[in-house]
Design an enzyme around this catalytic site. Sequence first.
Site, PDB file in Angstrom:
ATOM      1  CG  ASP A  62       0.385  -6.486  -2.730  1.00 52.15           C
ATOM      2  OD1 ASP A  62       0.077  -5.679  -1.837  1.00 52.15           O
ATOM      3  OD2 ASP A  62      -0.473  -7.022  -3.475  1.00 52.15           O
ATOM      4  CG  ASP A  63       0.306  -8.767   0.814  1.00 50.80           C
ATOM      5  OD1 ASP A  63       0.251  -8.196   1.907  1.00 50.80           O
ATOM      6  OD2 ASP A  63      -0.428  -8.471  -0.159  1.00 50.80           O
ATOM      7  CD  GLU A 101      -5.236  -6.227  -5.655  1.00 51.64           C
ATOM      8  OE1 GLU A 101      -5.911  -5.591  -4.819  1.00 51.64           O
ATOM      9  OE2 GLU A 101      -4.420  -7.130  -5.340  1.00 51.64           O
ATOM     10  CG  HIS A 155      -4.747  -1.429  -2.429  1.00 52.31           C
ATOM     11  ND1 HIS A 155      -4.017  -0.679  -1.556  1.00 52.31           N
ATOM     12  CD2 HIS A 155      -4.135  -2.640  -2.508  1.00 52.31           C
ATOM     13  CE1 HIS A 155      -2.998  -1.423  -1.112  1.00 52.31           C
ATOM     14  NE2 HIS A 155      -3.054  -2.615  -1.673  1.00 52.31           N
ATOM     15  CG  HIS A 162       1.633  -1.792  -3.129  1.00 53.06           C
ATOM     16  ND1 HIS A 162       0.652  -1.612  -4.091  1.00 53.06           N
ATOM     17  CD2 HIS A 162       1.097  -2.638  -2.232  1.00 53.06           C
ATOM     18  CE1 HIS A 162      -0.407  -2.327  -3.773  1.00 53.06           C
ATOM     19  NE2 HIS A 162      -0.163  -2.969  -2.648  1.00 53.06           N
ATOM     20  CG  HIS A 205      -0.243  -4.701   2.243  1.00 52.24           C
ATOM     21  ND1 HIS A 205      -1.304  -3.873   2.528  1.00 52.24           N
ATOM     22  CD2 HIS A 205      -0.177  -4.787   0.897  1.00 52.24           C
ATOM     23  CE1 HIS A 205      -1.860  -3.480   1.388  1.00 52.24           C
ATOM     24  NE2 HIS A 205      -1.210  -4.011   0.377  1.00 52.24           N
TER      25      HIS A 205
HETATM   26  N1  ADE Z   1      -4.095  -6.204   1.659  1.00 42.26           N
HETATM   27  C1  ADE Z   1      -2.911  -6.818   1.552  1.00 42.26           C
HETATM   28  N2  ADE Z   1      -2.624  -7.049   0.279  1.00 42.26           N
HETATM   29  C2  ADE Z   1      -3.638  -6.547  -0.465  1.00 42.26           C
HETATM   30  C3  ADE Z   1      -3.915  -6.456  -1.849  1.00 42.26           C
HETATM   31  N3  ADE Z   1      -3.087  -6.947  -2.770  1.00 42.26           N
HETATM   32  N4  ADE Z   1      -5.069  -5.894  -2.225  1.00 42.26           N
HETATM   33  C4  ADE Z   1      -5.916  -5.420  -1.311  1.00 42.26           C
HETATM   34  N5  ADE Z   1      -5.703  -5.466  -0.013  1.00 42.26           N
HETATM   35  C5  ADE Z   1      -4.569  -6.028   0.416  1.00 42.26           C
HETATM   36 ZN    ZN Z   2      -1.525  -4.106  -1.648  1.00 39.14          ZN
END
Ligand code: ADE
Ligand code: ZN
Length: 339
Positions: free
Chosen positions: A277-278, A199, A196, A16, A18
């Site tokens: 994630d990011d 969350e 997703h 996971h 991005h």
């Molecule tokens: N796009 C990038 N990170 C995300 C996240 N945590 N939840 C939803 N969309 C995303």
């Molecule tokens: Zn994500």
Amino acid sequence: MNQTQFIQQLPKVELHLHIEGSLEPEMMFALAQRNNIELPFATPEEVKAAYEFNNLQSFLDIYYQGANVLVHEQDFYDLTWAYLKRCQQDNVIHTEIFFDPQTHTSRGIAFATVIEGISRALQEGEKQLGITSRLIMCFLRHLDEQSAFETLEQALPYKEKIIAVGLDSSELGHPPEKFMRVFAKAREEGFLSVAHAGEEGPVSNIYDSLELLNVSRIDHGVRCSDDAVLVAELAEISMPLTVCPLSNTKLKVFEKMEQHNIVELLRQGVRVTINSDDPAYFGGYMTDNFMAVAQSHDVTLQEMAQFTQNAIEASFISNQEKQQLLAKLHAFVERSKQV
Ligand code: ADE
Ligand code: ZN
């Protein structure tokens, strides 16, 4: 071997990530300059100072703005290559990467520019760094079904480069149902699917992703703890959850890491995995996420290794490749007992 050494050296598999979320402020500045794009910040430090989020949407607004500096194929290559070099530092041996074509095509960037830059870096990563990878194309759920269908159409010539479709962006108000038909079409075309769900959104989004989108994994899914029946079912069917601990605390899904439910879910038999994630926005890559969990929970080394085992089993590689990665993991665990 102490816990920190164990976590640093543990072979890891990321499911996971991005790719646009791995854009570090320094690269954002370099690309802005290269492409003559104006940023609303004067320095990379100012960008970092702006990374204070209260929820998912407050993050997404700044994340989509950051992606504007990505214009040329080489920009997507450089972004992906920088992430792979970070993977190497963290002993990530396999990674499954999300990309959001609509973030770019909506600005007039060709789909081909995006996918060719990313996949050229992934090929190079396998050759030079020995890191294997897969690519997952996400639909932005705040956009309409028509736009998702158009994106799927654009992806068809690149089918062999994309293993699955996913669903990301603003969860609240955009339930899985909205993308039922486009996911059905994607499956007909041979793509696997993930989404997703749970969350920030309700457990119904997890149920509906399973039933209406036929997903093979749930991204995040941490809200499942609101429903004991669902937790038992996820464990029963070995449904993987790609959990992102630092993301969840940064976006206030959990107030503190001590309150995070990942270890509890692991012990309830759910196939949970640790992911970043990011990472450029949430303060950490894979090792940092493992460390954050270990420092806030009483977890054993065996449980840490279990997160990697779960990720290998949940990955989209062949059974033979899974066996090879499992052998690497088990060899590491045995070696760690001797030092
Ligand atoms: N796009 C990038 N990170 C995300 C996240 N945590 N939840 C939803 N969309 C995303
Ligand atoms: Zn994500």
